[in-house]
Design a protein around this motif. Sequence first.
Motif, PDB file in Angstrom:
ATOM      1  N   LEU A   1       0.842  -1.191   0.000  1.00  0.00           N
ATOM      2  CA  LEU A   1       0.000   0.000   0.000  1.00  0.00           C
ATOM      3  C   LEU A   1       0.880   1.244   0.000  1.00  0.00           C
ATOM      4  CD1 LEU A   1      -1.484  -2.453   1.599  1.00  0.00           C
ATOM      5  CD2 LEU A   1      -3.101  -0.689   2.264  1.00  0.00           C
ATOM      6  N   GLU A   2       0.734   2.065  -1.010  1.00  0.00           N
ATOM      7  CA  GLU A   2       1.532   3.279  -1.145  1.00  0.00           C
ATOM      8  C   GLU A   2       0.618   4.477  -0.919  1.00  0.00           C
ATOM      9  OE1 GLU A   2       3.881   3.373  -4.715  1.00  0.00           O
ATOM     10  OE2 GLU A   2       4.191   1.208  -4.680  1.00  0.00           O
ATOM     11  N   TRP A   3       0.598   4.969   0.312  1.00  0.00           N
ATOM     12  CA  TRP A   3      -0.339   6.006   0.687  1.00  0.00           C
ATOM     13  C   TRP A   3      -0.035   7.336   0.017  1.00  0.00           C
ATOM     14  CZ3 TRP A   3      -4.721   4.651   2.814  1.00  0.00           C
ATOM     15  CH2 TRP A   3      -4.787   3.415   3.489  1.00  0.00           C
ATOM     16  N   ALA A   4       1.229   7.621  -0.211  1.00  0.00           N
ATOM     17  CA  ALA A   4       1.579   8.889  -0.846  1.00  0.00           C
ATOM     18  C   ALA A   4       1.002   8.967  -2.262  1.00  0.00           C
ATOM     19  CB  ALA A   4       3.096   9.066  -0.882  1.00  0.00           C
ATOM     20  N   ARG A   5       0.977   7.832  -2.946  1.00  0.00           N
ATOM     21  CA  ARG A   5       0.441   7.775  -4.307  1.00  0.00           C
ATOM     22  C   ARG A   5      -1.037   7.397  -4.329  1.00  0.00           C
ATOM     23  NH1 ARG A   5       2.541   3.407  -7.152  1.00  0.00           N
ATOM     24  NH2 ARG A   5       1.690   4.371  -9.040  1.00  0.00           N
ATOM     25  N   GLN A   6      -1.556   6.966  -3.181  1.00  0.00           N
ATOM     26  CA  GLN A   6      -2.935   6.477  -3.084  1.00  0.00           C
ATOM     27  C   GLN A   6      -3.167   5.320  -4.053  1.00  0.00           C
ATOM     28  OE1 GLN A   6      -5.141  10.241  -3.591  1.00  0.00           O
ATOM     29  NE2 GLN A   6      -5.610  10.124  -1.393  1.00  0.00           N
ATOM     30  N   ARG A   7      -2.189   4.419  -4.060  1.00  0.00           N
ATOM     31  CA  ARG A   7      -2.249   3.246  -4.930  1.00  0.00           C
ATOM     32  C   ARG A   7      -1.832   2.017  -4.132  1.00  0.00           C
ATOM     33  NH1 ARG A   7      -4.892   3.864  -9.534  1.00  0.00           N
ATOM     34  NH2 ARG A   7      -3.572   2.372 -10.648  1.00  0.00           N
ATOM     35  N   TYR A   8      -2.337   0.854  -4.559  1.00  0.00           N
ATOM     36  CA  TYR A   8      -1.872  -0.413  -3.985  1.00  0.00           C
ATOM     37  C   TYR A   8      -1.376  -1.299  -5.122  1.00  0.00           C
ATOM     38  CZ  TYR A   8      -5.775  -3.130  -5.815  1.00  0.00           C
ATOM     39  OH  TYR A   8      -6.648  -3.764  -6.647  1.00  0.00           O
ATOM     40  N   ARG A   9      -0.533  -2.251  -4.755  1.00  0.00           N
ATOM     41  CA  ARG A   9      -0.024  -3.227  -5.716  1.00  0.00           C
ATOM     42  C   ARG A   9      -0.268  -4.623  -5.162  1.00  0.00           C
ATOM     43  NH1 ARG A   9       4.707  -1.782  -5.463  1.00  0.00           N
ATOM     44  NH2 ARG A   9       4.689  -0.281  -7.178  1.00  0.00           N
ATOM     45  N   TYR A  10      -0.800  -5.521  -5.995  1.00  0.00           N
ATOM     46  CA  TYR A  10      -1.009  -6.917  -5.600  1.00  0.00           C
ATOM     47  C   TYR A  10       0.093  -7.761  -6.241  1.00  0.00           C
ATOM     48  CZ  TYR A  10      -2.956 -11.652  -5.775  1.00  0.00           C
ATOM     49  OH  TYR A  10      -3.136 -13.006  -5.685  1.00  0.00           O
ATOM     50  N   VAL A  11       0.768  -8.552  -5.401  1.00  0.00           N
ATOM     51  CA  VAL A  11       1.909  -9.357  -5.842  1.00  0.00           C
ATOM     52  C   VAL A  11       1.670 -10.806  -5.431  1.00  0.00           C
ATOM     53  CG1 VAL A  11       4.409  -9.683  -5.664  1.00  0.00           C
ATOM     54  CG2 VAL A  11       3.440  -7.370  -5.532  1.00  0.00           C
ATOM     55  N   ARG A  12       1.828 -11.740  -6.368  1.00  0.00           N
ATOM     56  CA  ARG A  12       1.695 -13.164  -6.056  1.00  0.00           C
ATOM     57  C   ARG A  12       2.996 -13.863  -6.378  1.00  0.00           C
ATOM     58  NH1 ARG A  12      -2.640 -16.217  -9.409  1.00  0.00           N
ATOM     59  NH2 ARG A  12      -0.946 -16.206 -10.941  1.00  0.00           N
ATOM     60  N   GLU A  13       3.540 -14.537  -5.379  1.00  0.00           N
ATOM     61  CA  GLU A  13       4.804 -15.250  -5.539  1.00  0.00           C
ATOM     62  C   GLU A  13       5.882 -14.346  -6.138  1.00  0.00           C
ATOM     63  OE1 GLU A  13       5.415 -19.044  -4.847  1.00  0.00           O
ATOM     64  OE2 GLU A  13       4.084 -17.992  -3.468  1.00  0.00           O
TER      65      GLU A  13
ATOM     66  N   GLU B   1       5.541 -11.853  -8.104  1.00  0.00           N
ATOM     67  CA  GLU B   1       5.226 -11.279  -9.410  1.00  0.00           C
ATOM     68  C   GLU B   1       4.091 -10.262  -9.278  1.00  0.00           C
ATOM     69  OE1 GLU B   1       3.516 -12.635 -13.824  1.00  0.00           O
ATOM     70  OE2 GLU B   1       3.918 -14.137 -12.260  1.00  0.00           O
ATOM     71  N   PRO B   2       4.343  -8.983  -9.601  1.00  0.00           N
ATOM     72  CA  PRO B   2       3.269  -7.978  -9.553  1.00  0.00           C
ATOM     73  C   PRO B   2       2.189  -8.315 -10.581  1.00  0.00           C
ATOM     74  CG  PRO B   2       5.441  -6.928  -9.641  1.00  0.00           C
ATOM     75  CD  PRO B   2       5.645  -8.389  -9.948  1.00  0.00           C
ATOM     76  N   LEU B   3       0.944  -8.359 -10.138  1.00  0.00           N
ATOM     77  CA  LEU B   3      -0.156  -8.729 -11.028  1.00  0.00           C
ATOM     78  C   LEU B   3      -1.147  -7.605 -11.262  1.00  0.00           C
ATOM     79  CD1 LEU B   3      -1.023 -12.358  -9.842  1.00  0.00           C
ATOM     80  CD2 LEU B   3       0.433 -11.651 -11.741  1.00  0.00           C
ATOM     81  N   ARG B   4      -1.285  -6.694 -10.294  1.00  0.00           N
ATOM     82  CA  ARG B   4      -2.315  -5.683 -10.451  1.00  0.00           C
ATOM     83  C   ARG B   4      -2.004  -4.476  -9.576  1.00  0.00           C
ATOM     84  NH1 ARG B   4      -6.109  -8.598  -9.081  1.00  0.00           N
ATOM     85  NH2 ARG B   4      -6.502  -7.904  -6.962  1.00  0.00           N
ATOM     86  N   GLU B   5      -2.442  -3.316 -10.031  1.00  0.00           N
ATOM     87  CA  GLU B   5      -2.328  -2.093  -9.256  1.00  0.00           C
ATOM     88  C   GLU B   5      -3.671  -1.378  -9.316  1.00  0.00           C
ATOM     89  OE1 GLU B   5       0.009   2.044  -9.868  1.00  0.00           O
ATOM     90  OE2 GLU B   5       1.316   0.270  -9.676  1.00  0.00           O
ATOM     91  N   GLY B   6      -4.011  -0.676  -8.241  1.00  0.00           N
ATOM     92  CA  GLY B   6      -5.301   0.002  -8.228  1.00  0.00           C
ATOM     93  C   GLY B   6      -5.340   1.142  -7.236  1.00  0.00           C
ATOM     94  N   ALA B   7      -6.486   1.816  -7.183  1.00  0.00           N
ATOM     95  CA  ALA B   7      -6.669   2.965  -6.306  1.00  0.00           C
ATOM     96  C   ALA B   7      -6.755   2.534  -4.844  1.00  0.00           C
ATOM     97  CB  ALA B   7      -7.937   3.721  -6.701  1.00  0.00           C
ATOM     98  N   LEU B   8      -6.278   3.407  -3.963  1.00  0.00           N
ATOM     99  CA  LEU B   8      -6.256   3.145  -2.523  1.00  0.00           C
ATOM    100  C   LEU B   8      -7.036   4.243  -1.810  1.00  0.00           C
ATOM    101  CD1 LEU B   8      -5.049   1.362  -0.254  1.00  0.00           C
ATOM    102  CD2 LEU B   8      -3.079   2.911  -0.240  1.00  0.00           C
TER     103      LEU B   8
ATOM    104  N   GLY C   1     -10.286  -8.093  -5.558  1.00  0.00           N
ATOM    105  CA  GLY C   1     -11.090  -7.241  -6.425  1.00  0.00           C
ATOM    106  C   GLY C   1     -10.808  -5.761  -6.228  1.00  0.00           C
ATOM    107  N   GLY C   2      -9.819  -5.447  -5.407  1.00  0.00           N
ATOM    108  CA  GLY C   2      -9.509  -4.059  -5.104  1.00  0.00           C
ATOM    109  C   GLY C   2     -10.067  -3.662  -3.755  1.00  0.00           C
ATOM    110  N   ALA C   3     -10.171  -2.370  -3.522  1.00  0.00           N
ATOM    111  CA  ALA C   3     -10.716  -1.851  -2.266  1.00  0.00           C
ATOM    112  C   ALA C   3     -12.217  -1.680  -2.421  1.00  0.00           C
ATOM    113  CB  ALA C   3     -10.052  -0.525  -1.918  1.00  0.00           C
TER     114      ALA C   3
END
Length: 250
Positions: A116-128, A130-137, A174-176
């Motif tokens: 969770l990157e609060w400064a950017r208001q973004r999150y990143r989902y990583v599996r094993e 490997e980054p798979l998805r980024e979205g709004a926070l 599914g995001g936030a």
Amino acid sequence: MHARRTDGRLSRRAWLGALVAAGCCPAAVWASAAWPWSRAWVLDYEVSGRARGVPYRASSQLRWEARDWAYTAVLEMRAPLVGTRTQRSEGRIDDRGTLRPDRFTDQARREHRYELEWARQRYRYVREGEPLREGALPAGTQDRLSLFFQLGGWAAAQAPRGEASVELPVLGRGGAEPWAFRLTGREAVDTPAGALDAWRLERQIRAPDDTAITLWLAPALQYLPARLLLEDDEGHRVDQRLRRLPAGRD
């Protein structure tokens, strides 16, 4: 801890996020919340469940530690034949009493991680790895473990007023998404540790595939769960009850 002292589907659903277990929660909702926990808590639970129609027994442990506005929470469940699943939330507590997770990991056979990157208001989902998805926070977003503690802080402030409702963003695959909870009343809850006075808090279901969540938050545990029940539309169920009262608190 004094203020200054410091998906949701089973299977992975078979585990139900018994380790659960995000809409936006106004900061003002949490501004009045008293943070009741000492710097360290360890709660042990007995777990009964049903996965794919098969009943099972397990044990779990919920741990919390906070120091200098930083916190770490860990929920570990051990079940025969299934193995161990561990969820870990790390982050900070802001000056309004809101938890701000920086990293959430869910480790069973694979590692699932949210950054969770609060400064950017973004999150990143990583599996094993490997980054798979980024979205709004959205502001006030919780992961599925910090959620328990944020709700506990809210309930500690709201309980004297009786019934109340809250909505907050919860981060999953599914995001936030907004999750709504209602404090419905006070009742005795039976646990292996004995009968405990608790406030009942229920998730308000909005879609057929939402996981139903009921928490019994005990004043004796400073509004941490004495019991946690999760059920989904496929018949999976996890019932987590306090095994014993904590011997001591820091």
